[in-house]
Scaffold this motif. Sequence first.
Motif, PDB file in Angstrom:
ATOM      1  N   ALA A 137     -13.066 -67.739  -6.128  1.00  0.00           N
ATOM      2  CA  ALA A 137     -14.197 -68.192  -5.603  1.00  0.00           C
ATOM      3  C   ALA A 137     -14.057 -69.825  -5.392  1.00  0.00           C
ATOM      4  CB  ALA A 137     -15.383 -68.075  -6.445  1.00  0.00           C
ATOM      5  N   MET A 138     -13.520 -70.496  -6.592  1.00  0.00           N
ATOM      6  CA  MET A 138     -13.476 -72.039  -6.331  1.00  0.00           C
ATOM      7  C   MET A 138     -12.414 -72.368  -5.312  1.00  0.00           C
ATOM      8  SD  MET A 138     -13.333 -73.757 -10.221  1.00  0.00           S
ATOM      9  CE  MET A 138     -12.172 -72.811 -10.799  1.00  0.00           C
ATOM     10  N   GLY A 139     -11.368 -71.767  -5.381  1.00  0.00           N
ATOM     11  CA  GLY A 139     -10.261 -72.107  -4.533  1.00  0.00           C
ATOM     12  C   GLY A 139     -10.978 -71.816  -3.027  1.00  0.00           C
ATOM     13  N   SER A 140     -11.557 -70.824  -2.820  1.00  0.00           N
ATOM     14  CA  SER A 140     -12.253 -70.419  -1.328  1.00  0.00           C
ATOM     15  C   SER A 140     -13.230 -71.476  -1.142  1.00  0.00           C
ATOM     16  CB  SER A 140     -13.163 -69.068  -1.648  1.00  0.00           C
ATOM     17  OG  SER A 140     -11.912 -68.161  -1.969  1.00  0.00           O
ATOM     18  N   ILE A 141     -14.133 -72.023  -1.723  1.00  0.00           N
ATOM     19  CA  ILE A 141     -14.971 -72.842  -1.638  1.00  0.00           C
ATOM     20  C   ILE A 141     -14.229 -74.459  -0.964  1.00  0.00           C
ATOM     21  CG2 ILE A 141     -15.804 -73.929  -3.608  1.00  0.00           C
ATOM     22  CD1 ILE A 141     -18.061 -73.367  -0.885  1.00  0.00           C
ATOM     23  N   VAL A 142     -13.190 -74.622  -1.705  1.00  0.00           N
ATOM     24  CA  VAL A 142     -12.436 -75.789  -1.556  1.00  0.00           C
ATOM     25  C   VAL A 142     -11.740 -75.802  -0.139  1.00  0.00           C
ATOM     26  CG1 VAL A 142     -10.607 -77.335  -2.185  1.00  0.00           C
ATOM     27  CG2 VAL A 142     -12.092 -76.604  -3.988  1.00  0.00           C
ATOM     28  N   VAL A 143     -11.224 -74.804   0.186  1.00  0.00           N
ATOM     29  CA  VAL A 143     -10.248 -74.632   1.452  1.00  0.00           C
ATOM     30  C   VAL A 143     -11.195 -74.243   2.454  1.00  0.00           C
ATOM     31  CG1 VAL A 143      -8.402 -73.202   2.449  1.00  0.00           C
ATOM     32  CG2 VAL A 143      -8.110 -73.893  -0.109  1.00  0.00           C
ATOM     33  N   LEU A 144     -11.975 -73.361   2.287  1.00  0.00           N
ATOM     34  CA  LEU A 144     -12.917 -72.976   3.291  1.00  0.00           C
ATOM     35  C   LEU A 144     -13.716 -73.937   3.781  1.00  0.00           C
ATOM     36  CD1 LEU A 144     -13.763 -69.287   2.598  1.00  0.00           C
ATOM     37  CD2 LEU A 144     -12.081 -70.041   4.264  1.00  0.00           C
ATOM     38  N   SER A 145     -14.291 -75.060   2.910  1.00  0.00           N
ATOM     39  CA  SER A 145     -15.148 -76.087   3.440  1.00  0.00           C
ATOM     40  C   SER A 145     -14.371 -77.213   4.292  1.00  0.00           C
ATOM     41  CB  SER A 145     -15.833 -76.777   2.187  1.00  0.00           C
ATOM     42  OG  SER A 145     -14.778 -77.240   1.237  1.00  0.00           O
ATOM     43  N   VAL A 146     -13.019 -77.112   4.244  1.00  0.00           N
ATOM     44  CA  VAL A 146     -12.371 -78.022   4.918  1.00  0.00           C
ATOM     45  C   VAL A 146     -12.595 -77.641   6.678  1.00  0.00           C
ATOM     46  CG1 VAL A 146      -9.930 -78.825   5.698  1.00  0.00           C
ATOM     47  CG2 VAL A 146     -10.612 -78.531   3.293  1.00  0.00           C
ATOM     48  N   TYR A 147     -12.582 -76.392   6.936  1.00  0.00           N
ATOM     49  CA  TYR A 147     -12.637 -76.041   8.251  1.00  0.00           C
ATOM     50  C   TYR A 147     -13.981 -75.283   8.704  1.00  0.00           C
ATOM     51  CZ  TYR A 147      -7.739 -76.691   7.428  1.00  0.00           C
ATOM     52  OH  TYR A 147      -6.405 -76.980   7.062  1.00  0.00           O
ATOM     53  N   LEU A 148     -14.901 -75.076   7.680  1.00  0.00           N
ATOM     54  CA  LEU A 148     -16.112 -74.218   8.137  1.00  0.00           C
ATOM     55  C   LEU A 148     -17.222 -75.262   7.586  1.00  0.00           C
ATOM     56  CD1 LEU A 148     -15.232 -70.729   6.961  1.00  0.00           C
ATOM     57  CD2 LEU A 148     -14.894 -71.742   9.261  1.00  0.00           C
ATOM     58  N   ARG A 149     -18.293 -75.330   8.562  1.00  0.00           N
ATOM     59  CA  ARG A 149     -19.511 -75.919   8.104  1.00  0.00           C
ATOM     60  C   ARG A 149     -20.860 -75.281   7.885  1.00  0.00           C
ATOM     61  NH1 ARG A 149     -15.650 -78.435   8.734  1.00  0.00           N
ATOM     62  NH2 ARG A 149     -15.113 -80.332   9.971  1.00  0.00           N
ATOM     63  N   GLN A 150     -21.646 -75.538   7.017  1.00  0.00           N
ATOM     64  CA  GLN A 150     -22.898 -74.939   6.803  1.00  0.00           C
ATOM     65  C   GLN A 150     -24.094 -76.008   7.067  1.00  0.00           C
ATOM     66  OE1 GLN A 150     -23.539 -71.656   6.324  1.00  0.00           O
ATOM     67  NE2 GLN A 150     -25.586 -72.366   6.983  1.00  0.00           N
ATOM     68  N   ARG A 151     -24.636 -76.046   8.293  1.00  0.00           N
ATOM     69  CA  ARG A 151     -25.493 -77.257   8.603  1.00  0.00           C
ATOM     70  C   ARG A 151     -26.804 -77.491   7.481  1.00  0.00           C
ATOM     71  NH1 ARG A 151     -27.761 -78.681  14.537  1.00  0.00           N
ATOM     72  NH2 ARG A 151     -29.091 -80.187  13.903  1.00  0.00           N
ATOM     73  N   GLY A 152     -26.774 -78.644   7.112  1.00  0.00           N
ATOM     74  CA  GLY A 152     -27.643 -79.043   5.996  1.00  0.00           C
ATOM     75  C   GLY A 152     -27.497 -78.730   4.813  1.00  0.00           C
ATOM     76  N   SER A 153     -26.271 -78.177   4.364  1.00  0.00           N
ATOM     77  CA  SER A 153     -25.894 -77.845   3.038  1.00  0.00           C
ATOM     78  C   SER A 153     -25.094 -79.114   2.452  1.00  0.00           C
ATOM     79  CB  SER A 153     -25.173 -76.676   2.942  1.00  0.00           C
ATOM     80  OG  SER A 153     -24.675 -76.568   1.655  1.00  0.00           O
TER      81      SER A 153
END
Lengths: 131, 224
Positions: B191-207
């Motif tokens: 889960a930690m690795g996923s949030i680090v890597v996925l947050s490079v390329y994906l967005r969540q508006r307002g988060s």
Amino acid sequence: MLRNGVGTALGVLLLCAAGCGTSGRESGAEAAASDFLAAVDRGDGAAACAALAPDAAEGLASSEDLPCAEAFAKADVPGGAVESVEVWGDRAQVRTGADVLFLAELDGGWKVAAAECEARGDRPHECEVGA
Amino acid sequence: MKRSLRDNGLSIVFGLLFLATLVGQAFAGRADHNDRQLVDGGRELSVLQYVASSDFAVDVAENWQSEYLQFFLYVFATVWLVQRGSPESKLVENAGPESDERQKVGRYATAESPAWARAGGWRTAVFARSLGLVMGVLFALSWLAQSVAGRSAYNAERLAQLQDPVSWAEYAGSAEFWNRTLQNWQSELLAMGSIVVLSVYLRQRGSPESKPVGDPHDVTQESG
């Protein structure tokens, strides 16, 4: 803050769940084992069968195709005195000089689930009664 | 009152969700436990008896320890390790504990800084690491609770199968203990690795866990 308080209380509960209140239950298991052993020593099959868990009593009766009290007289369960008691959850192990008993805490209190048991290393004991 | 709820919405909602799921676990766990008791010939437990049992305690503690390990590792690892483009990371050039001036400690502390940030000496040293240290202590205590409660539940199971109970040291080295432990650790690390890597390329508006939607992928320390 709310979560911290609840977390602390739950943490104490977690540590307590493993160790709190075992001494009273040890004496209950020991008393049940002593009653069973006393019945064995005086050759009272009916009392010994009453101290057995239902599954163990039924198993003994069906293995000899006799009522439990009569089947018990044919078994060679050693008597003696309780030397040590270990209680874990609703299970207990009682060692006597000549036997290892396994007990279960049922709705009617502690009952002997297995007796006349022989150790086989880390494999389950081989028990003549209740296996 | 309304403002207080709004200002603390995140902790209140997660606190309530935590309690609701813990209650749910108590009911589901008790039903599962009683099903197994039918097979083993043991007695069934009420919900309260189950909540006070080592079976419930080990199932709770094994998940707690891995969550606190996750945050303990994350808090300490993100001091030194960076991920270019991830809003979970600081800028690559800021890797390390950073300067006193940037951290506003000692003589760089402001009037609004916490007292122990201004105090200097051991108090500032401890306060400067208090988040990671507390996570580490909570991890250690939860893991200890898992080993103590787990041994109790394991021994009850062994006695039901006519096996001898084991010591704490034997349990701490057992396949049962490490299977419970590692299956939780691997999922937390994933889960930690996923949030680090996925947050490079994906967005969540307002988060705050995401970069602003329009930021380029290689922008690191922004949250939107």
